[in-house]
Design an enzyme around this catalytic site. Structure first.
Site, short mmCIF file in Angstrom:
data_model
loop_
_atom_site.label_atom_id
_atom_site.label_comp_id
_atom_site.label_asym_id
_atom_site.label_seq_id
_atom_site.Cartn_x
_atom_site.Cartn_y
_atom_site.Cartn_z
CG PHE A 68 -1.88 -1.03 1.40
CD1 PHE A 68 -3.17 -0.87 0.91
CD2 PHE A 68 -1.56 -2.22 2.04
CE1 PHE A 68 -4.11 -1.87 1.06
CE2 PHE A 68 -2.49 -3.23 2.19
CZ PHE A 68 -3.77 -3.05 1.69
CG ASP A 69 1.11 5.86 -1.61
OD1 ASP A 69 2.29 6.05 -1.29
OD2 ASP A 69 0.30 6.78 -1.78
CE LYS A 70 1.85 8.18 6.70
NZ LYS A 70 1.74 9.50 6.10
CE LYS A 113 6.30 5.30 -2.17
NZ LYS A 113 5.06 6.09 -2.28
CB VAL A 173 -3.41 -0.77 -2.86
CG1 VAL A 173 -4.75 -0.04 -2.84
CG2 VAL A 173 -3.61 -2.27 -2.90
#
Length: 847
Positions: free
Chosen positions: A536-538, A722, A739
């Site tokens: 997940f991206d934050k 990333k 995501v």
């Protein structure tokens, strides 16, 4: 595996030549995508533009998808290749769709063709070698009628001037009436019907769309009469006449299709069935032959009906948008067709009616039911934008409370809406087009079964050929060997196998679309069901994406409210997102208390601000601001308190009044309310690892991870880092999804097994580039999408076991005489219908 190679000139703005790092970045991004084996700069040049050479598998990735990926990196592929999506009537079943695919691929210039039993054809072609007219003529020869045709996306694959000139000349010389589409290409007048609109007949004739079913029923009635009369004292020729009639009605479409296929040098199941029926008649087994044709034609008709059920579920999406709108002009309102609406027009939406266009609310407050687009069950409150004169068509980050979508339903109050997208570019239109396109994308299982069939069908024909001569080896007449061979022919026909995966993919994609999830084809649908890890991206994905005031810590004699008033007064002079958060949340806490006026704002980049409040000098910033300011540095006790708050995931602001440190304000990008519950649900359905990737420091990452229940948190990551993290995860986990928002996270998404974008309804880029798009900006949709995918994968497996199991049992049963043609055809057609109706269960999948 099928491979294609093509060379495309690629344009990157402000890039001097092909050796620039931007070109290499584009190549790296493209090569990360599944289906693209190799991308490199070709040797030759064309018009001094670098040529990119693509080696790709058209079954896995389309040119249109390559275009979207390239544009995401800022490139523009020049206009040589066309992308066409055609909705047709007349495709009867999956095998017929494959015949049409082969026919279209025989047109010079057609690079890829994919058709499905739902009536959607996807084409990619070289505009210099062929055009839509040629394609339409070929479709007419295949006896399918075009309902609607669209030539790709607004931002991609437009005709170059040169191509337009050629098409214009061809149009002038043509004898047929045409009109041009937006790309300068021409479509037959029949194309003007809306998606999902009933238009022409599958086969034509007095019974319209149901003629094949009617023929099957007539065949059954004649078979029943003939069989009944065989027990009554009437001349034998009367029963025979009934059987011959049954052969005509039951075999009409089977024979028609068989002849068409054989004429093109192919063999399909229809031909094998026809041979078996003729063989039964030769042996005098007219009743069994008529039964075979009756059940086969009835099975086809019911299969067609069932697939239409799934297709109509998708077509219903297109019917959501109203055809007219109330346009407000010069103080008056008039009803106009939605195609006449322009960007910037104001439309009036009355209570409890559908919204006609994508736009922003400029007057009125109401709640809007967005379930048709985003899948949200609770209506969303809408309020007017702050600046009603502003042009919003190019703005990406419109607030959800201001934005509305075409096809959604207004609540109890009247709204005035400024149009920000033309009807053909609305979110609903894009969703319908992408869902239709998704139907044509084959899944890995379907590609596997297609390859299996290529070898299986010839093997069956060889086996049947051997069985025909069994009378030479064993003591039996030729008629018995011939009958056995025909029974095996029926038993071994892979009808159920051919339809097992496409029917499940069509139903799964349709159900997902109804739930506010766009799944772009069979591959992401299957991959999503096999995920073991989610990254997940934050910011904006696991968190709200906007900082909130979390703590106010007064130091010394000052009260919390007095400290907050000083902070709000100073921060109201700044445009920084953190300053806006302090002002917004501070005013809410102060509940209408008077705020003093500050002046003389001075910003210190990356550290903080200073301003004048009355006779006092106020400083607001991080610890770095005070390090070189003067001798009045913060005490160790204050510095420890600041670092303690930062360790808990907060962004801190230390406030100083003249020489005295008066307090600390802490802000945090707080986790979404649904994050903890959603991650818990994901864990329950079998996701082993959930990793957060963020540019924030590791302490912040760890604090958020602990609060919401992540297994890993990796902080201080740059965008390119990333990508490396995703690559490492793929080595450890079989399948990994990324995501994010589909824009900043695009490179990481491209390198993951499945890229999932949230809030795609408000972002054209996310809609284009993600493999799976959650239309609502809601994390809680994710378990539904993964659960549906798991169910789809399960149903595909069930269908494969049923279809292959039946064939494996029936072949030996017919060889050794345990089953005759009648039994074989009943079980054969039964298994075909079983897998189709099993797939339709996905339409009823519950969240």
């Amino acid at each position: 595996m099928k491979k294609l190679q093509l060379k495309i000139p690629v344009l990157l703005p402000q890039v001097p030549n092909e050796k620039d790092t931007c070109v290499q970045r584009l190549i790296n991004d493209l090569e990360a995508e599944e289906g693209l084996e190799r991308v490199h700069i070709a040797d030759e040049k064309e018009d001094s533009v670098p040529l990119l050479c693509f080696h790709y598998d058209p079954d896995v990735i389309s040119i249109d998808r390559i275009q979207s990926l390239a544009e995401r990196t800022g490139a523009k592929i020049t206009e040589k290749y066309g992308h066409l999506l055609i909705e047709v009537d007349g495709i009867r079943h999956t095998r017929h769709a494959r015949t049409i695919e082969k026919s279209l691929l025989n047109i010079e210039g057609v690079l890829e063709a994919s058709a499905n039993a739902g009536g959607i054809i996807r084409l990619e072609y070289d505009k210099r070698k062929t055009n839509i007219e040629t394609i339409n003529v070929r479709l007419e020869k295949e006896n399918v009628q075009v309902k609607k045709s669209s030539s790709g996306h607004e931002n991609g694959f437009k005709c170059s001037d040169k191509t337009s000139d050629v098409l214009n000349k061809e149009e002038q010389s043509s004898q047929h009436p045409h009109h041009k589409d937006k790309d300068g290409q021409y479509l037959n007048e029949v194309d003007s019907h809306g998606a999902g609109e009933e238009h022409s007949h599958s086969h034509g004739g007095v019974f319209g769309k149901n003629i094949e079913l009617m023929f099957a029923i007539i065949c059954g009635v004649l078979l029943g009469i003939g069989f009944g009369l065989s027990f009554v004292a009437v001349p034998q020729w009367i029963s025979l006449a009934c059987y011959i009639g049954a052969y005509f009605f039951g075999g009409f479409y089977t024979a028609k299709e068989a002849v068409e296929t054989v004429a093109k040098g192919g063999f399909e199941i229809d031909f094998l069935m026809l041979v078996a029926a003729i063989g039964a008649a030769i042996l005098g087994e007219w009743a069994e032959g008529a039964l075979l044709l009756f059940l086969f034609s009835l099975g086809h008709a019911l299969e067609h009906y069932a697939m239409n059920k799934a297709r109509k579920s998708i077509a219903a999406l297109a019917e959501l948008a109203p055809k007219t709108a109330l346009l407000k002009k010069n103080g008056k309102t008039e009803e106009v067709g939605i195609e006449k609406l322009n960007i910037g027009d104001i439309i009036v939406v009355k209570p409890n009616t559908k919204i006609s266009a994508d736009g922003v609310v400029v007057d009125g407050q109401s709640s809007v039911n967005q379930a048709s687009i985003t899948g949200e069950s609770v209506p969303v409150d809408k309020v007017p934008v702050e600046d009603i004169e502003k042009e919003y068509s190019e703005v990406d980050d419109i607030k959800d409370e201001n934005r509305v979508f075409a096809g959604t339903i207004n609540g109890n109050n009247t709204l005035e809406i400024k149009v920000i997208k033309a009807a053909k570019d609305s979110t609903l239109s894009r969703l319908v087009q992408l869902v239709n396109e998704a139907q044509t994308q084959k899944s890995p299982t379907q590609l596997l079964t297609d390859r299996f069939e290529k070898y299986f069908v010839p093997s069956v024909l060889i086996l049947v050929g051997i069985l025909l001569f069994a009378f030479l080896v064993i003591d039996e007449p030729f008629s018995a060997s011939f009958y056995r061979a025909m029974a095996v022919l029926v038993a071994a026909s892979p009808c159920a196998l051919a339809i097992s995966t496409p029917s499940a993919v069509l139903s799964g994609v349709a159900r997902a679309a109804r739930g506010g999830v766009l799944i772009k084809g069979g591959r992401p649908l299957e991959d999503l069901g096999e995920l073991t890890a989610l990254a997940f991206d934050k910011t904006g994905t696991l968190t709200e994406g906007k900082p909130k005031l979390t703590q106010v810590v007064a130091l010394g004699d000052i009260s919390d409210n007095e400290l907050l008033k000083i902070a709000v007064a100073v921060e109201s002079l700044s445009d920084h997102p953190l300053a806006k958060a302090v002002v917004r949340d501070g005013k809410e806490r102060l509940e209408g208390e008077e705020i003093p006026d500050a002046s003389n704002l001075e910003a210190v980049l990356g550290k903080g601000i200073k301003a004048t409040l009355g006779n006092d000098k106020i400083y607001v910033g991080n610890l770095d601001l005070y390090e070189g300011l003067d001798k009045s540095t913060p005490s160790d006790k204050i510095a420890t308190k600041v670092r303690g708050l930062e360790g808990g995931g907060n962004t801190t602001m230390l406030i100083r009044k003249n020489k005295e440190y008066i307090g600390i304000i802490a802000l945090m990008d707080t986790p979404r309310e649904a994050a903890k519950k959603t991650l818990s649900e994901l864990k329950e359905i079998g996701i082993k690892r959930m990793i957060m990737l963020t540019g924030d420091n590791q302490k912040v990452a760890d604090a958020v991870a602990e609060e919401i229940g992540l297994t890993d948190a990796w902080g201080s990551l740059l965008p390119e880092e990333k990508v490396e993290v995703i690559k490492k995860l793929k080595e450890k986990e079989s399948k990994v999804a990324m995501v994010g928002d589909g824009v900043n996270d695009a490179p990481a998404m491209a390198n993951s097994t499945v890229g999932i974008a949230m809030g795609a309804a408000g972002s054209d880029v996310a809609l284009e580039t993600a493999d799976i798009a959650l239309m609502a900006d809601k994390l809680e949709t994710l378990p539904f999408a993964i659960g549906l995918s798991r169910q789809s994968k399960s149903i595909i497996k069930q269908n494969l076991w049923v279809s292959l199991g039946i064939v494996a049992l029936l072949i030996p049963a017919t060889i050794f005489g345990f089953a005759n043609i009648g039994v074989a055809v009943v079980i054969h057609e039964g298994s075909t219908l079983l897998v189709v109706f099993n797939a339709l269960r996905l339409l009823a999948y519950k969240k």
